[in-house]
Enzyme design. Structure first.
Site, PDB file in Angstrom:
ATOM      1  CG  PHE A 121     -11.510   4.804   4.469  1.00  0.00           C
ATOM      2  CD1 PHE A 121     -10.965   4.356   5.662  1.00  0.00           C
ATOM      3  CD2 PHE A 121     -11.562   3.927   3.393  1.00  0.00           C
ATOM      4  CE1 PHE A 121     -10.479   3.066   5.776  1.00  0.00           C
ATOM      5  CE2 PHE A 121     -11.080   2.632   3.494  1.00  0.00           C
ATOM      6  CZ  PHE A 121     -10.539   2.208   4.691  1.00  0.00           C
ATOM      7  CG  HIS A 155     -12.929  -4.872   8.208  1.00  0.00           C
ATOM      8  ND1 HIS A 155     -13.590  -3.881   8.895  1.00  0.00           N
ATOM      9  CD2 HIS A 155     -12.379  -4.252   7.135  1.00  0.00           C
ATOM     10  CE1 HIS A 155     -13.461  -2.739   8.258  1.00  0.00           C
ATOM     11  NE2 HIS A 155     -12.722  -2.925   7.187  1.00  0.00           N
ATOM     12  CG  ASP A 205      -8.740  -7.064  -1.901  1.00  0.00           C
ATOM     13  OD1 ASP A 205      -8.364  -5.975  -2.376  1.00  0.00           O
ATOM     14  OD2 ASP A 205      -9.773  -7.640  -2.299  1.00  0.00           O
ATOM     15  CB  THR A 206     -11.164  -4.648   2.807  1.00  0.00           C
ATOM     16  OG1 THR A 206     -10.074  -4.820   3.711  1.00  0.00           O
ATOM     17  CG2 THR A 206     -12.439  -4.451   3.619  1.00  0.00           C
ATOM     18  CE1 TYR A 248     -20.017   1.000  -0.133  1.00  0.00           C
ATOM     19  CE2 TYR A 248     -17.769   0.171   0.102  1.00  0.00           C
ATOM     20  CZ  TYR A 248     -18.863   0.450  -0.685  1.00  0.00           C
ATOM     21  OH  TYR A 248     -18.818   0.186  -2.032  1.00  0.00           O
ATOM     22  CB  THR A 279      -0.933   0.040   1.233  1.00  0.00           C
ATOM     23  OG1 THR A 279      -1.826   1.132   1.096  1.00  0.00           O
ATOM     24  CG2 THR A 279      -0.169   0.198   2.528  1.00  0.00           C
TER      25      THR A 279
END
Ligand code: IMP
Length: 193
Positions: free
Chosen positions: A148, A176, A68-69, A150, A7
């Site tokens: 940030f 999460h 990854d989300t 949702y 990232t």
């Protein structure tokens, strides 16, 4: 130990660095000369996390990880899921994504949803996956200004604040990504890597 984290988002670097603790130095792809966008073209969250980690490992040969989300909404058959970033438009337009999500849930009594993060770690060529899930529901209208994506629409089970009404520490504790990163940290600490 040095780990390359897939990232260039400084917010994520700080968040993940804080959970891993002082024994780990996080390095960005840019720091290792990887300046192009890392591909994420797989149909699943796991697939994308692995694709990003493998891409970095192949280019740098260094120990690395990628996350990854996705937000999985029950009444929408798990959408937006792996498409969470580009739900409404091709860009990362958080406000448009939130508007579309609310529109698609109009009149829907079942508002169950979960965030799921998968982290793919590659250490000395060996691959490991860590998952973090938080269950909750989508509220009827946005609440809060922190975070940030949702965050203003997601109310985690057992809490009366949306993620966007929590400060970073509170969110990290239940989120999460926080959960997945703590699993990664436990693994690294337990193997003394
Ligand atoms: P990424 O895989 O971390 O880039 O996440 C993909 C998309 O999921 C983001 O663009 C956001 O729309 C959403 N997302 C990921 N993590 C979060 C979060 O912690 N809160 C709200 N939305 C998130």
């Amino acid at each position: 130990m040095e780990l390359v984290f897939a990232t260039n988002n400084t917010h994520k670097l700080t968040e993940v660095g804080a959970v891993l603790g002082p024994g780990y130095r996080l390095v960005t792809p840019r720091d290792c000369g990887v300046t192009e966008e890392i591909p994420e073209t797989q149909p699943t969250i796991e697939g994308n996390a692995l694709q990003k980690a493998r891409y970095l490992y192949e280019r740098t040969g260094r120990d690395c990880f990628a996350d990854d989300t996705g937000l999985e909404v029950e009444a929408l058959g798990g959408a937006p899921g792996v498409h969470s970033a580009r739900y409404a438009t091709d860009g990362h337009d958080f406000a448009a994504n939130n508007r579309l999500l609310l529109k698609n849930l109009e009149g829907q009594a079942n508002r169950r949803a979960r965030f799921r993060t998968v982290i793919a770690l590659i250490v000395r060529g060996e691959e490991h996956l860590f998952e973090g899930v938080v269950e909750g529901r989508i509220v009827e209208a946005p609440r809060g200004t922190e975070g940030f994506g949702y965050d203003p629409l997601f109310l985690p089970d057992g809490h009366d604040k949306t993620f966007a009404e929590m400060d970073a520490g509170e969110k990290n504790f239940v989120s999460h990504r926080g959960r997945a990163v703590r699993r990664l940290a436990e693994y690294l600490h337990s193997t003394n890597k």
